[in-house]
Design a protein around this motif. Structure first.
Motif, short mmCIF file in Angstrom:
data_model
loop_
_atom_site.label_atom_id
_atom_site.label_comp_id
_atom_site.label_asym_id
_atom_site.label_seq_id
_atom_site.Cartn_x
_atom_site.Cartn_y
_atom_site.Cartn_z
N HIS A 161 7.08 61.66 50.34
CA HIS A 161 6.92 62.71 49.32
C HIS A 161 8.05 63.73 49.42
N SER A 162 8.27 64.26 50.61
CA SER A 162 9.31 65.27 50.80
C SER A 162 10.71 64.68 50.62
N SER A 163 10.91 63.50 51.14
CA SER A 163 12.23 62.87 51.02
C SER A 163 12.55 62.53 49.58
N SER A 164 11.54 62.10 48.83
CA SER A 164 11.75 61.74 47.44
C SER A 164 12.17 62.97 46.62
N GLU A 165 11.50 64.08 46.84
CA GLU A 165 11.86 65.29 46.13
C GLU A 165 13.29 65.73 46.49
N GLN A 166 13.62 65.73 47.73
CA GLN A 166 14.95 66.13 48.17
C GLN A 166 15.99 65.16 47.63
N LEU A 167 15.67 63.86 47.60
CA LEU A 167 16.61 62.88 47.08
C LEU A 167 16.87 63.13 45.60
N ASN A 168 15.80 63.41 44.88
CA ASN A 168 15.98 63.67 43.45
C ASN A 168 16.84 64.91 43.24
N ARG A 169 16.60 65.96 44.04
CA ARG A 169 17.42 67.16 43.91
C ARG A 169 18.88 66.87 44.23
N SER A 170 19.09 66.13 45.29
CA SER A 170 20.48 65.84 45.67
C SER A 170 21.18 65.02 44.60
N LEU A 171 20.50 63.99 44.10
CA LEU A 171 21.12 63.17 43.05
C LEU A 171 21.34 63.98 41.78
N THR A 172 20.40 64.88 41.46
CA THR A 172 20.59 65.73 40.27
C THR A 172 21.80 66.62 40.45
N SER A 197 13.18 50.01 46.01
CA SER A 197 14.18 50.86 46.67
C SER A 197 13.90 52.32 46.33
N PRO A 198 14.28 53.26 47.18
CA PRO A 198 14.08 54.69 46.88
C PRO A 198 14.90 55.16 45.67
N THR A 199 15.94 54.43 45.29
CA THR A 199 16.80 54.78 44.14
C THR A 199 16.83 53.62 43.17
N LYS A 200 17.23 53.99 41.88
CA LYS A 200 17.30 52.94 40.87
C LYS A 200 18.53 52.08 41.06
N VAL A 201 19.53 52.59 41.68
CA VAL A 201 20.76 51.86 41.91
C VAL A 201 21.14 51.99 43.37
N ASN A 202 21.88 51.03 43.80
CA ASN A 202 22.37 51.07 45.18
C ASN A 202 23.45 52.13 45.25
N LEU A 203 23.18 53.18 45.99
CA LEU A 203 24.10 54.31 46.03
C LEU A 203 25.43 53.93 46.63
N ILE A 263 24.52 60.93 50.87
CA ILE A 263 23.09 60.95 50.48
C ILE A 263 22.43 59.64 50.90
N HIS A 264 23.10 58.54 50.72
CA HIS A 264 22.52 57.24 51.08
C HIS A 264 22.26 57.18 52.60
N GLU A 265 23.25 57.62 53.35
CA GLU A 265 23.10 57.53 54.81
C GLU A 265 22.10 58.53 55.34
N GLN A 266 22.04 59.70 54.76
CA GLN A 266 21.21 60.75 55.32
C GLN A 266 19.79 60.76 54.75
N GLN A 267 19.61 60.24 53.56
CA GLN A 267 18.31 60.36 52.92
C GLN A 267 17.69 59.01 52.55
N VAL A 268 18.49 58.13 52.00
CA VAL A 268 17.92 56.84 51.54
C VAL A 268 17.53 55.94 52.72
#
Length: 868
Positions: free
Chosen positions: A282-293, A643-649, A682-687
């Motif tokens: 939950h927390s990682s997903s929110e942070q990932l979305n913020r980072s990608l945004t 995968s946590p993302t729609k595309v491979n970062l 982002i991929h290495e630290q979050q995904v």
């Protein structure tokens, strides 16, 4: 024989005092109990082997059977014994005369042979005297003149051959005499060793019997120790058996409950892991979305650069702008439902110590042996007292046997018998020396006679000359004839003396063989002794009257001897149950009934065995209702597969950097490369951590899915098995305790049943096996009396008698044959025209002729050779 019979009867009476009881069959030994009475090694192990000389003994037996073919006269012997025991006997009564006639009829062969021997003894010296007188008067061949006959050569050869055959037969008889004489001497010397061995075996037999009784008593302690060991280990013997009956029902249920407690812990761990993974996602997903945004916004701002409006950056910027829509996270991961409710319920279930309850159930089951031992302490002590008292009773029964006193009496009698034997043996050996010397002289005398006959034949044949006339025969031939006459003279002189000794030895030896040895071998002698009222007019059976003091019981010498030969115990042999019944004294039921009553009084209570209490059951029920079976595991598993993302970062970053390389140098290019670096970070630290959380979540979901799949069914089955096991214990624990207590009691009692049965069997079948008694009797009668004495005596008279009897034809042939070898004083000659011309009479010492020698002869001149 009187001493021998008394010795045997005393020995049998002794053994009758030693043992008593019935004759049960041998019980099957238990694994822990295997009693074997100690046995002694006796010197005399088997029957005496006669050896090659037995063929000569059998030859004499055949001759005696021909002479005396009648069977052993049992009835006659019985009547003779009865007449002898009577104080006064009128021998002129008809029945006594008939009895005497029966004796004469039985002894007819021996009487006839003895009568012929007596005729030989009477007539031989008389005939010899007449022959001597007649020959001194120049009669009966005494005249030294030989008439010529046509068959002289044939007669001489026949006489010589016949005399040679007779001499060989006489020599065989002499050899028999030498062998028999040697056997008597050597076997008399063996008698001392055999007697010592026999007495030593009897002493061993007497010494072994008390040892066997001590062994029987000692084995009670062995049996008692085994029983005490079982009683001291009643926790494992009885309690362990009770546990063994409950174990197939109880242990599987407790194992199921323990497995269910483990499943609860594993469920909690899986739920906690799942909750942790969900929270992280939950927390990682929110942070990932913020980072990608943020990255996407930064890139879009950079794409406002004027370079994107001119070539060649227009197409590149357009491509980057189009791909920015893929730079998004998986928003569904943040929307996965929480498992906090299920985890709270499981935590509530775990608030009850189910593992402790299971361990308490195990402890309640494992404490059964200890509870059995605690509750049976008093009964075990009483059982031990009963066993100790039983041992005292058995010892008291054995102490009632008058062993020591009887042994002392018998040993004293045996010592006296042995002393008497040692006193008489030197006299026997001295008498044997005289007998051996006399027999040796007889054999040498016969040998001397045969030597004269053989020398006469040898010298006569070797010195004979066909061309010599009867008056001109040589010295060697003449000496041979003289030796033949000397042999004949010695035969006349000594043969009647030899025959006198042969007749005496024949009468004694033949009756010893036919009246003692032969009936002893075929046991007819025992049947005579077993005749009712024979040895004691007041006792029907003498042996039972002496041993059992009950003369009406049929106990025979033949049966006792046969049983002893088969190495049976004295109890069975002498039917001693009629005197001291060991079966009644060692009543197995009487001794074991006390133990049965003690075991029946054993009260063991194992109530209160609870495998799982009600709180534990509720705990299991609550676990089945915790809700983990209602979780939508499919949705979780679906998301964990994405995968946590729609595309491979990483691919997106590589692509962005490649596109940036096509841009002209400047801020735009630098911004794009910086964005690519940020996406990689982002991929290495979050995904990557999110992917690891998804793996953990997948594993936890799978674990919960397996547990929840059969949760309700498993809990229901466990609760059903628990109730069934608890009901089994409640219903059957009492019957199991009773059954196993009886089984344990039977085990303890079986030790003593086997021991008491073995005691009865050992006393009745094995104690004091009387084979040494039969061996001692055989050694005395068969070996010493028959083999050592009777057989050599019979062989001696057989050989010497045959030789003596053959002296009669030998001396006749010797006298006739001597005339063909001796030098004659006158002879007959023949002329062609004269019938007979006698030679010069050597008695007158002149050249004239005696008138009695002329039979119408006119010319006393030898005109042709003599024919002889």
């Amino acid at each position: 024989m009187a001493h021998l019979l008394g010795f045997l009867l005393l020995l049998l009476g002794l053994c009758g005092d030693l043992v008593s009881g019935g004759q049960p069959s041998a019980p099957r030994p238990l694994e822990a109990l295997n009693y074997t009475l100690p046995t002694a090694k006796y010197r005399i192990q088997q029957a005496y082997e006669v050896g090659p000389i037995g063929a000569l003994f059998r030859m004499v037996h055949v001759f005696l059977y021909v002479v005396q073919p009648h069977a052993f006269p049992e009835d006659t012997v019985r009547k003779i014994i009865q007449k002898k025991f009577e104080p006064s006997v009128d021998y002129e009564k008809p029945e006594n005369i008939v009895l005497a006639l029966k004796v004469v009829y039985y002894e007819m062969g021996i009487i006839i042979c003895s009568f012929l021997g007596l005729l030989f003894i009477l007539l031989m010296p008389l005939v010899g005297c007449f022959v001597c007188i007649c020959r001194c008067c120049n009669k009966c061949g005494g005249k030294m003149h030989q008439r010529e006959k046509e068959d002289m050569v044939f007669r001489r050869k026949c006489l010589g051959a016949t005399l040679l055959v007779i001499c060989i037969l006489i020599s065989l008889g002499i050899i028999y005499g030498f062998v028999a004489n040697h056997q008597v001497r050597t076997r008399v010397k063996r008698t001392r060793r055999l007697a010592d061995s026999t007495f030593r075996d009897l002493r061993t037999f007497l010494d072994q019997t008390p040892k066997q009784i001590k062994y029987i008593l000692a084995q009670y302690n062995t049996t008692k120790d085994l029983a005490f060991s079982d009683l001291n280990n009643i926790n494992s013997k009885l309690g362990g058996e009770i546990c063994g009956q409950l174990k197939p029902v109880v242990i599987p249920v407790l194992d199921e409950i323990k497995a269910m407690a483990t499943a609860i812990r594993e469920t909690k761990e899986a739920l906690e892991s799942m909750k942790s993974s969900l929270d992280s996602l939950h927390s990682s997903s929110e942070q990932l979305n913020r980072s990608l945004t943020d990255v996407r916004t930064s890139v879009e701002q950079s794409l406002q650069d004027p370079q994107c409006l001119v070539q060649p950056g227009v197409e590149t910027c357009s491509s980057i702008q189009t791909s920015l829509s893929q730079l998004q996270g998986n928003s569904e991961l943040g929307q996965l439902p929480s498992v906090d409710a299920e985890l709270n319920k499981v935590n509530d279930v775990l608030s009850t110590d189910l593992d402790g309850m299971v361990e308490q159930g195990y402890k309640s089951f494992n404490d059964i042996p200890e509870r059995v031992q605690q509750q049976s302490t008093a009964v075990v002590a009483e059982i031990k007292k009963v066993l100790d008292s039983t041992g005292s009773e058995i010892d008291s029964v054995t102490q009632q046997l008058p062993i020591k006193e009887t042994l002392d009496n018998f040993i004293g009698y045996m010592n006296e018998s042995e002393k008497y034997l040692h006193d008489i043996l030197p006299k026997v050996e001295e008498a044997d020396s005289y007998w051996w010397l006399v027999c040796l002289i007889i054999c040498f005398l016969l040998t001397l006679i045969i030597i004269f006959f053989n020398l006469g034949l040898l010298l006569g044949v070797c010195g004979y000359n066909r061309l010599a006339t009867p008056t001109t025969r040589g010295c060697v031939s003449n000496t041979g004839g003289i030796f033949l006459m000397v042999g004949a003279g010695l035969s006349f002189l000594f043969s009647w003396i030899l025959m006198l000794l042969v007749v005496v030895a024949f009468i004694v030896g033949a009756n010893m063989e036919k009246l003692i040895c032969e009936p002893y071998a075929n046991r007819k002698l025992f049947r005579v002794l077993d005749t009712p009222y024979l040895l004691n007019e007041d006792w029907k059976y003498y042996l039972s009257g002496m041993v059992l003091s009950k003369p009406d019981i049929k106990l025979t010498f033949e049966q006792v001897y046969s049983d002893c030969k088969d190495d049976k115990g004295i109890y069975t042999t002498l039917q001693l149950q009629n005197r001291f019944n060991i079966t009644e004294q060692l009543d197995i039921g009487q001794h074991t009934q006390k133990l049965v009553r003690e075991f029946e009084s054993m009260n063991i209570n194992l109530d209160g065995i609870v495998l799982l209490d009600d709180s534990g059951k509720r705990n299991l029920q609550e676990f089945s209702e915790c809700g983990i079976d209602k979780i939508d595991y499919a949705s979780y598993l679906t998301q964990t597969g994405k995968s946590p993302t729609k595309v491979n970062l990483l691919s997106f970053a590589y692509d962005l950097e490649a596109k940036a390389n096509h841009l002209p140098p400047g801020n735009l290019k630098n911004s794009m490369k910086e964005a690519a670096q940020n996406i990689t970070a982002i991929h290495e630290q979050q995904v990557i951590p999110m992917e690891q959380s998804l793996v953990t979540l997948h594993r936890s979901v799978k674990t919960l899915q397996r547990t929840s799949g059969s949760l309700q069914k498993g809990v229901n089955k466990t609760l059903y098995s628990l109730d069934d096991a608890q009901n089994f214990i409640t219903r059957n624990i009492s019957s199991i305790i009773i059954k196993e207590t009886k089984k344990f009691g039977r085990t303890i009692i079986s030790h003593f049943e086997y021991y008491l049965q073995w005691v009865e069997y050992a006393i009745t079948e094995k104690l004091a096996s009387c084979k040494p008694v039969a061996t001692a009797l055989d050694s005395t009668v068969q070996v010493i009396f028959c083999t050592y004495l009777t057989d050599p005596l019979n062989l001696f008279w057989f050989g010497i008698g045959k030789a003596t009897l053959l002296l009669l034809p030998a001396l006749i042939l010797g006298i006739k044959l001597a005339k063909y070898y001796r030098r004659m004083e006158s002879e007959d000659v023949y002329d062609d025209d004269v019938e007979t011309v006698p030679l010069k009479n050597m008695e007158h010492g002149n050249n004239g002729y005696h008138k009695d020698h002329f039979h119408g002869v006119h010319n006393p001149v030898l005109t042709r050779p003599l024919r002889y």
